[in-house]
Design a protein around this motif. Structure first.
Motif, mmCIF file in Angstrom:
data_model
loop_
_atom_site.group_PDB
_atom_site.id
_atom_site.type_symbol
_atom_site.label_atom_id
_atom_site.label_comp_id
_atom_site.label_asym_id
_atom_site.label_seq_id
_atom_site.Cartn_x
_atom_site.Cartn_y
_atom_site.Cartn_z
ATOM 1 N N ASP A 187 0.577 -1.400 0.167
ATOM 2 C CA ASP A 187 -0.201 -0.137 -0.221
ATOM 3 C C ASP A 187 0.792 1.139 -0.016
ATOM 4 O OD1 ASP A 187 -2.775 1.246 -0.070
ATOM 5 O OD2 ASP A 187 -2.252 1.705 2.151
ATOM 6 N N TYR A 188 1.654 1.216 -0.994
ATOM 7 C CA TYR A 188 2.822 2.181 -0.937
ATOM 8 C C TYR A 188 2.270 3.773 -1.002
ATOM 9 C CZ TYR A 188 2.018 3.032 -5.966
ATOM 10 O OH TYR A 188 1.461 3.223 -7.225
ATOM 11 N N ASP A 189 1.179 4.237 -1.760
ATOM 12 C CA ASP A 189 0.722 5.553 -1.892
ATOM 13 C C ASP A 189 -0.824 5.496 -1.413
ATOM 14 O OD1 ASP A 189 -0.195 4.527 -4.145
ATOM 15 O OD2 ASP A 189 0.330 6.027 -5.321
ATOM 16 N N GLY A 190 -1.180 4.619 -0.583
ATOM 17 C CA GLY A 190 -2.760 4.519 -0.571
ATOM 18 C C GLY A 190 -3.579 5.571 0.208
ATOM 19 N N GLU A 191 -2.801 6.515 0.752
ATOM 20 C CA GLU A 191 -3.395 7.780 1.139
ATOM 21 C C GLU A 191 -3.834 8.859 0.159
ATOM 22 O OE1 GLU A 191 -0.667 7.317 4.809
ATOM 23 O OE2 GLU A 191 -0.379 7.167 2.754
ATOM 24 N N PHE A 192 -3.045 8.799 -1.094
ATOM 25 C CA PHE A 192 -3.349 9.798 -2.065
ATOM 26 C C PHE A 192 -4.211 9.484 -3.103
ATOM 27 C CE2 PHE A 192 1.192 10.452 -0.144
ATOM 28 C CZ PHE A 192 1.034 11.793 0.413
ATOM 29 N N ARG A 193 -5.315 9.677 -3.044
ATOM 30 C CA ARG A 193 -6.536 9.473 -4.038
ATOM 31 C C ARG A 193 -7.173 10.961 -4.073
ATOM 32 N NH1 ARG A 193 -9.610 5.234 -6.453
ATOM 33 N NH2 ARG A 193 -10.589 6.084 -8.048
ATOM 34 N N TYR A 194 -7.372 11.460 -5.348
ATOM 35 C CA TYR A 194 -7.808 12.769 -5.442
ATOM 36 C C TYR A 194 -9.393 13.154 -6.051
ATOM 37 C CZ TYR A 194 -2.634 12.644 -5.550
ATOM 38 O OH TYR A 194 -1.293 12.397 -5.037
ATOM 39 N N ASP A 195 -9.648 11.995 -6.549
ATOM 40 C CA ASP A 195 -11.233 12.191 -7.042
ATOM 41 C C ASP A 195 -12.206 11.556 -6.158
ATOM 42 O OD1 ASP A 195 -10.194 9.755 -7.514
ATOM 43 O OD2 ASP A 195 -11.134 9.650 -9.360
ATOM 44 N N ARG A 196 -11.704 10.934 -5.076
ATOM 45 C CA ARG A 196 -12.899 10.364 -4.212
ATOM 46 C C ARG A 196 -12.011 9.781 -3.167
ATOM 47 N NH1 ARG A 196 -14.019 4.191 -6.116
ATOM 48 N NH2 ARG A 196 -14.140 3.956 -3.737
ATOM 49 N N GLN A 197 -12.641 9.258 -1.983
ATOM 50 C CA GLN A 197 -11.976 8.492 -0.962
ATOM 51 C C GLN A 197 -11.127 7.489 -1.255
ATOM 52 O OE1 GLN A 197 -12.546 11.010 1.695
ATOM 53 N NE2 GLN A 197 -12.420 9.149 3.005
ATOM 54 N N PRO A 198 -9.962 7.362 -0.641
ATOM 55 C CA PRO A 198 -9.127 6.237 -0.869
ATOM 56 C C PRO A 198 -9.804 4.865 -0.774
ATOM 57 C CG PRO A 198 -8.132 7.841 0.376
ATOM 58 C CD PRO A 198 -9.535 8.100 0.182
ATOM 59 N N VAL A 199 -9.697 3.804 -1.657
ATOM 60 C CA VAL A 199 -9.952 2.363 -1.477
ATOM 61 C C VAL A 199 -9.605 1.844 -0.385
ATOM 62 C CG1 VAL A 199 -10.045 0.233 -2.409
ATOM 63 C CG2 VAL A 199 -10.515 2.284 -4.092
ATOM 64 N N ILE B 243 -5.904 6.108 -12.690
ATOM 65 C CA ILE B 243 -6.844 6.857 -11.822
ATOM 66 C C ILE B 243 -6.178 8.210 -11.215
ATOM 67 C CG2 ILE B 243 -8.051 4.961 -11.131
ATOM 68 C CD1 ILE B 243 -6.628 4.807 -8.440
ATOM 69 N N ALA B 244 -6.841 9.194 -10.682
ATOM 70 C CA ALA B 244 -6.379 10.353 -10.099
ATOM 71 C C ALA B 244 -5.555 9.922 -8.623
ATOM 72 C CB ALA B 244 -7.298 11.296 -9.978
ATOM 73 N N ALA B 245 -4.469 9.362 -8.567
ATOM 74 C CA ALA B 245 -3.844 9.003 -7.301
ATOM 75 C C ALA B 245 -2.469 9.103 -7.483
ATOM 76 C CB ALA B 245 -4.579 7.542 -7.074
#
Length: 462
Positions: A276-288, A389-391
């Motif tokens: 989960d190397y960059d799981g905190e960085f989602r830009y268009d919705r809540q992170p999965v 995706i935007a992430a």
């Protein structure tokens, strides 16, 4: 000719410290010009911008600039800023680079790194002071091989809240970076009798090599628009995945395949290693949410501070099934491998809310960079397309067939460091090769960002 901008500070590793900051900065800048790393005509950052990047006083930078102007290395004109003076660059005799050394790029768009200038120095220092003041004396002794108890407790709370991980401190092992954690897991899996680990068709070759060094054979899985296809998992004892944001393809693992991977692990007794190397960085919705939440007894969760804070901290963590937690801690040799002060500081950073505030701020920062990159590419050419995706901190930039290598060569001539997709393809992959760039937008400091975008667009086809 497009204006050239210097990438000083982080990119050129100008880090004057100790006594004589002015002299140290002056010497470093003079050497950068003398060696040709700063080409004639290159416009330098403002004294304010460079001072902010280096964390020193603005007057120190202004004085260093003035010294070099007086010596003839730089020029300064009203409205034109400070530039490298026009001169013939002749490296001093005997200064040829070592064969294994590489010239530093003018612009760095390699994936995998954050903007180091955005590291929260002031907040980190406050957390370090609070943590050290509150720490009992015994906390400075040889530590628990699983990691500092305060940090493991803080991670358990944060991961449960922010990533949906089912964690408790006793099942967390702190390690010195993701690669270190993967090496420990490889040792533990091999000791359990595992022979084969399935991996994604595209991924980091260093991870493949680490697993191989543990005596494990890696087998690449098929890949399509839904992400990695787990249909070939029958040949493996474990699988390494990046389900939230596949690296480098940039897509999440489809929900049906998430369920299929967990079903395979339950049915066969296999293990899923979730990166989960960059799981905190989602830009268009809540992170999965993390895959580990579906079955914490069959999924090993691996996270890291390398993208959210800085890779130099050498801090990562694993949430493991109970038995494997003990075996992995034993693989560390019975000692804690991470500095206790940084662990205590990160624990304080997490529990005080400073980590959440920093992630929110950098999430906005990187979202703006991604938006700017997408807009610049769309305006420049219709022959290259941003996908994924935007992430995260990178995009996949699809190119026309047969153009990846020419574009990479043009990028080299431009002084632009960027990676092609081909370098991430597993040698045994059966996936049809594709031409693309893997473009990281985290590394450049703010003053170099627009120049990096210009350099990227200049090498794109069309």
């Amino acid at each position: 000719m497009a204006e050239q901008w210097a990438t000083l500070g982080i990119d050129l590793h100008l880090e004057p410290t100790g006594p004589g900051l002015r002299r140290g900065l002056t010497d470093a800048l003079r050497e950068a010009v003398r060696s040709g790393r700063l080409a004639p005509g290159t416009r330098l950052p403002s004294s304010r911008a460079l001072a902010a990047d280096l964390g020193i006083a603005r007057n120190t930078v202004a004085d260093a600039y003035a010294d070099l102007v007086a010596e003839g290395w730089l020029t300064a004109r009203q409205g034109s800023g400070t530039r490298v003076a026009g001169r013939t660059v002749v490296p001093p005799a005997g200064t040829a680079p070592h064969p294994r050394e590489r010239a530093r790029p003018a612009y760095d768009l390699r994936p995998g790194g954050p903007d180091l200038a955005s590291f929260p120095r002031a907040e980190w220092l406050k957390a370090a002071r609070r943590a050290l003041t509150a720490a009992p004396h015994h906390a400075l002794d040889y530590g628990d091989p699983r990691g500092n108890p305060e940090l493991r407790a803080a991670l358990a709370g944060y991961l449960s809240r922010a990533r949906g991980v089912r964690a408790e401190p006793g099942r967390i092992v702190v390690c010195a970076g993701f690669a270190h954690g993967l090496k420990l897991l490889g040792t533990a899996l091999r000791a359990r009798g595992a022979r084969t680990v399935a991996v994604e068709s595209y991924g980091l070759d260093v991870h493949f090599r680490l697993l191989a060094a543990s005596g494990l054979h890696t087998v690449p899985l098929p890949f399509d628009r839904l992400g990695t296809d787990p249909s070939a998992l029958s040949v493996a004892d474990a699988v390494l995945l990046t389900p939230a944001h596949q690296f480098p393809m940039g897509v999440p693992l489809h929900r049906d395949r998430r369920a299929a991977v967990v079903d395979w692990a339950r049915r066969t007794g296999g293990l899923v290693l979730e990166d989960d190397y960059d799981g905190e960085f989602r830009y268009d919705r809540q992170p999965v949410g993390a895959l580990q939440g579906l079955d914490p007894d069959r999924v090993v969760y691996l996270g890291t501070a390398s993208k959210s804070l800085a890779p130099g901290l050498r801090l990562a963590w694993m949430v493991l099934p109970p038995g494997l937690a003990e075996e992995t801690a034993a693989a560390k040799g019975g000692v804690d491998t991470c500095g206790v002060l940084d662990q205590l500081t990160l624990a304080e950073f997490l529990t005080s809310g400073a980590y959440d505030r920093h992630v929110r701020a950098t999430r906005l920062h990187y979202r703006r960079r991604r938006d700017a990159l997408v807009a610049a590419v769309a305006a420049r050419t219709s022959e290259a397309q941003v996908t994924g995706i935007a992430a995260g901190l990178h995009v996949l930039l699809r190119l026309p067939s047969g153009t990846e290598q020419p574009v990479l060569q043009a990028a080299h001539w431009q002084g632009l460091a960027v990676h092609g997709l081909t370098r991430y393809r597993h040698a045994a992959s059966v996936v049809e090769p594709a031409d693309a760039l893997v473009v990281g937008y985290g590394r450049p400091p703010d003053h170099a960002w627009s120049g990096a975008l210009d350099a990227l667009c200049a090498v794109l086809p069309g």
